[in-house]
Every structure is written in C-alpha cells, then in structure tokens.
Design a protein around this motif. Structure first.
Motif, PDB file in Angstrom:
ATOM      1  N   PHE A   2       0.863  -1.391  -0.084  1.00  0.00           N
ATOM      2  CA  PHE A   2      -0.395   0.348   0.192  1.00  0.00           C
ATOM      3  C   PHE A   2       1.155   1.779   0.162  1.00  0.00           C
ATOM      4  O   PHE A   2       2.303   1.653   0.809  1.00  0.00           O
ATOM      5  CB  PHE A   2      -1.294   0.026   0.814  1.00  0.00           C
ATOM      6  CG  PHE A   2      -2.060  -0.718   1.541  1.00  0.00           C
ATOM      7  CD1 PHE A   2      -3.036  -1.158   0.507  1.00  0.00           C
ATOM      8  CD2 PHE A   2      -1.750  -1.732   2.054  1.00  0.00           C
ATOM      9  CE1 PHE A   2      -3.606  -2.496   0.924  1.00  0.00           C
ATOM     10  CE2 PHE A   2      -2.580  -2.920   2.127  1.00  0.00           C
ATOM     11  CZ  PHE A   2      -3.506  -3.801   1.629  1.00  0.00           C
ATOM     12  N   TRP A  22      -5.278  -0.627  -4.747  1.00  0.00           N
ATOM     13  CA  TRP A  22      -5.335  -1.146  -3.456  1.00  0.00           C
ATOM     14  C   TRP A  22      -6.882  -1.952  -3.376  1.00  0.00           C
ATOM     15  O   TRP A  22      -6.028  -3.366  -2.704  1.00  0.00           O
ATOM     16  CB  TRP A  22      -5.823  -0.298  -2.794  1.00  0.00           C
ATOM     17  CG  TRP A  22      -4.702   0.891  -2.048  1.00  0.00           C
ATOM     18  CD1 TRP A  22      -3.290   0.900  -2.870  1.00  0.00           C
ATOM     19  CD2 TRP A  22      -4.164   1.252  -1.340  1.00  0.00           C
ATOM     20  NE1 TRP A  22      -2.686   1.730  -2.019  1.00  0.00           N
ATOM     21  CE2 TRP A  22      -3.506   2.429  -1.041  1.00  0.00           C
ATOM     22  CE3 TRP A  22      -5.270   2.355  -0.140  1.00  0.00           C
ATOM     23  CZ2 TRP A  22      -2.970   3.395  -0.190  1.00  0.00           C
ATOM     24  CZ3 TRP A  22      -5.175   3.125   1.180  1.00  0.00           C
ATOM     25  CH2 TRP A  22      -3.980   3.813   0.556  1.00  0.00           C
ATOM     26  N   ARG A  23      -8.024  -2.033  -3.885  1.00  0.00           N
ATOM     27  CA  ARG A  23      -8.871  -2.621  -3.904  1.00  0.00           C
ATOM     28  C   ARG A  23      -8.372  -4.360  -4.358  1.00  0.00           C
ATOM     29  O   ARG A  23      -9.024  -5.344  -4.709  1.00  0.00           O
ATOM     30  CB  ARG A  23     -10.310  -2.343  -4.628  1.00  0.00           C
ATOM     31  CG  ARG A  23     -11.218  -1.562  -4.446  1.00  0.00           C
ATOM     32  CD  ARG A  23     -12.426  -1.036  -4.772  1.00  0.00           C
ATOM     33  NE  ARG A  23     -12.533  -1.301  -6.037  1.00  0.00           N
ATOM     34  CZ  ARG A  23     -12.186   0.432  -6.989  1.00  0.00           C
ATOM     35  NH1 ARG A  23     -12.111   1.414  -6.191  1.00  0.00           N
ATOM     36  NH2 ARG A  23     -12.637   0.553  -8.339  1.00  0.00           N
ATOM     37  N   HIS A  25      -5.351  -5.115  -4.674  1.00  0.00           N
ATOM     38  CA  HIS A  25      -4.624  -5.835  -3.491  1.00  0.00           C
ATOM     39  C   HIS A  25      -5.283  -6.302  -2.794  1.00  0.00           C
ATOM     40  O   HIS A  25      -5.006  -7.657  -2.739  1.00  0.00           O
ATOM     41  CB  HIS A  25      -3.521  -5.424  -3.411  1.00  0.00           C
ATOM     42  CG  HIS A  25      -2.436  -5.507  -2.320  1.00  0.00           C
ATOM     43  ND1 HIS A  25      -2.015  -6.602  -2.920  1.00  0.00           N
ATOM     44  CD2 HIS A  25      -2.260  -5.406  -0.929  1.00  0.00           C
ATOM     45  CE1 HIS A  25      -0.955  -6.483  -1.650  1.00  0.00           C
ATOM     46  NE2 HIS A  25      -1.757  -5.732  -1.103  1.00  0.00           N
ATOM     47  N   LEU A  26      -6.136  -5.634  -1.974  1.00  0.00           N
ATOM     48  CA  LEU A  26      -6.809  -6.908  -0.538  1.00  0.00           C
ATOM     49  C   LEU A  26      -7.815  -7.838  -1.647  1.00  0.00           C
ATOM     50  O   LEU A  26      -8.019  -8.779  -1.065  1.00  0.00           O
ATOM     51  CB  LEU A  26      -7.846  -5.679  -0.656  1.00  0.00           C
ATOM     52  CG  LEU A  26      -6.896  -4.571  -0.249  1.00  0.00           C
ATOM     53  CD1 LEU A  26      -8.022  -3.058   0.253  1.00  0.00           C
ATOM     54  CD2 LEU A  26      -6.818  -5.430   2.143  1.00  0.00           C
ATOM     55  N   ARG A  48      -6.000  -4.019   7.148  1.00  0.00           N
ATOM     56  CA  ARG A  48      -5.168  -4.904   6.136  1.00  0.00           C
ATOM     57  C   ARG A  48      -6.371  -5.803   5.657  1.00  0.00           C
ATOM     58  O   ARG A  48      -7.068  -6.011   6.011  1.00  0.00           O
ATOM     59  CB  ARG A  48      -4.434  -5.923   7.697  1.00  0.00           C
ATOM     60  CG  ARG A  48      -3.156  -5.135   7.865  1.00  0.00           C
ATOM     61  CD  ARG A  48      -2.711  -5.522   9.421  1.00  0.00           C
ATOM     62  NE  ARG A  48      -1.488  -4.895   9.865  1.00  0.00           N
ATOM     63  CZ  ARG A  48      -1.591  -3.773  10.060  1.00  0.00           C
ATOM     64  NH1 ARG A  48      -2.391  -3.134  11.026  1.00  0.00           N
ATOM     65  NH2 ARG A  48      -0.255  -3.950  10.854  1.00  0.00           N
ATOM     66  N   GLY A 127      -1.031   4.384   2.822  1.00  0.00           N
ATOM     67  CA  GLY A 127      -0.127   3.939   2.730  1.00  0.00           C
ATOM     68  C   GLY A 127       1.098   3.393   3.620  1.00  0.00           C
ATOM     69  O   GLY A 127       1.611   4.754   3.742  1.00  0.00           O
ATOM     70  N   TYR A 131      -0.045  -1.618   5.279  1.00  0.00           N
ATOM     71  CA  TYR A 131      -0.747  -1.804   5.335  1.00  0.00           C
ATOM     72  C   TYR A 131      -1.400  -0.875   5.020  1.00  0.00           C
ATOM     73  O   TYR A 131      -0.861   0.195   4.890  1.00  0.00           O
ATOM     74  CB  TYR A 131      -1.067  -2.248   7.387  1.00  0.00           C
ATOM     75  CG  TYR A 131      -0.589  -0.895   7.631  1.00  0.00           C
ATOM     76  CD1 TYR A 131      -1.583   0.060   8.527  1.00  0.00           C
ATOM     77  CD2 TYR A 131       0.491  -1.271   8.577  1.00  0.00           C
ATOM     78  CE1 TYR A 131      -0.650   0.549   9.250  1.00  0.00           C
ATOM     79  CE2 TYR A 131       0.782  -0.158   9.340  1.00  0.00           C
ATOM     80  CZ  TYR A 131       0.499   0.883   9.838  1.00  0.00           C
ATOM     81  OH  TYR A 131       1.582   1.633  10.936  1.00  0.00           O
ATOM     82  N   PHE A 132      -2.722  -0.328   5.627  1.00  0.00           N
ATOM     83  CA  PHE A 132      -3.221   0.865   5.446  1.00  0.00           C
ATOM     84  C   PHE A 132      -3.175   1.563   6.159  1.00  0.00           C
ATOM     85  O   PHE A 132      -4.193   0.986   7.387  1.00  0.00           O
ATOM     86  CB  PHE A 132      -3.592   1.693   3.923  1.00  0.00           C
ATOM     87  CG  PHE A 132      -4.334   1.210   4.212  1.00  0.00           C
ATOM     88  CD1 PHE A 132      -5.864   1.783   4.305  1.00  0.00           C
ATOM     89  CD2 PHE A 132      -5.201  -0.724   3.152  1.00  0.00           C
ATOM     90  CE1 PHE A 132      -7.428   0.274   3.384  1.00  0.00           C
ATOM     91  CE2 PHE A 132      -6.079  -1.598   2.996  1.00  0.00           C
ATOM     92  CZ  PHE A 132      -7.299  -0.235   3.303  1.00  0.00           C
TER      93      PHE A 132
END
Length: 168
Positions: A2, A22-23, A25-26, A48, A127, A131-132
């Motif tokens: 992130f 990020w979506r 990646h998640l 996370r 970021g 984690y973010f």
C-alpha cells in the motif's frame, strides 16, 4: 503493498471509494474488503487485507505465548492476550461492486466523528507499506506535516557530508 496517499470524497450517504489499486491488492486474499480496527496511537483506522491481518494475529499470539511461556494465554488462563483483544475490536469492511465502503459507527468514532454528526467531505487513505490507514483529511494533513518534520530531522542528523548551501 500500500503506497501513496489518496484523498477520497465521502458521498451524501457516508460512502467512500477505496483506491482502485488497493482494491485489486485486497481482493487477492479472496475478500473484497479489508479488516479494520481503531489505531492504537491516532484518531485513525488501521486496515489490512485478510492475509496481512492473519500475519499480525500470528505475531501477537506468538508474542503472548512467549511472555507467558505456555499456550495457556490462548485460553485466557494467564497473562495478556493481545490477539484476543485485537480480534474483539476488528471488523470486516467489505466494499460494494463499485468499490465503495460504508464505515460502521464504531469506525467513524475512531476517526473522531460522532455517530449522528455530519461526515467529513474527504477521507485520506494513507499507504503504510504492508497496511494502510484511514484518516479524516484534516487530521491527516496535520499528521503528515509532523511525520515529514520528524523524517527530515532524522535525515539531517545522519548527514555526514553537508549539502551545498547547507551552511555547515
């Protein structure tokens, strides 16, 4: 990973879009969302993916077991159980088909926003590598400046050779 900071608009219904990169990646963890919990140090939300949260839980369980010397901490018999505490305040936050999320009231209160109060116009998605965090835009602006000043002071204190025009 992130990276970067994104300021995202909060709509009239209190929904906000998660940054698209990020979506993706998640979603690799098989869950269209993240696990969030109140930051232990700031008026922010730590977040996370499922895998990252699992790694954090494993570390906390390991640390608890090492302090107590036994697996009994997992059963609440002796000592602190940090993993149990964090599990009790963490929530699954899923985003809809358009990549938006609606934070529950407990998460808004973590940001310093009252339950029935007006929502801020923007949230900062910050970021932090593995984690973010989610902050109100105003709180993040102040925190970002403090972090920048500390970073610059640390770099300056380590500098062996002065930069041109540095006056040293």
């Amino acid at each position: 990973m992130f990276l970067s900071t994104y300021l995202m608009k909060v709509d009239g219904k209190g929904r906000v879009s998660v940054p698209a990169a990020w979506r993706a990646h998640l979603s690799q963890d098989g869950f269209d969302g993240f696990i969030g919990f109140p930051s232990l140090t700031h008026a922010a939300i730590d977040a996370r993916g499922k895998g990252g949260f699992g790694q954090l839980m494993a570390k906390l369980r390991s640390d608890s077991e090492a302090r107590a010397g036994t697996l009994e901490t997992e059963l609440f018999v002796e000592g602190d159980n940090d993993a149990a505490y964090l599990s009790s305040v963490a929530i699954d936050v899923s985003f809809d088909g358009e990549g938006r999320l609606s934070l529950p009231p407990t998460m808004w209160s973590s940001l310093g926003v009252g339950g029935g109060g007006e929502k801020p116009g923007q949230l900062a998605f910050v970021g932090r590598n593995s984690y973010f965090q989610i902050w109100t835009a105003a709180a993040w602006a102040a925190q970002a400046e403090r972090e920048r000043e500390r970073f610059m002071a640390r770099i300056a204190s380590r500098r062996v050779v002065p930069l041109p025009g540095d006056g040293r």
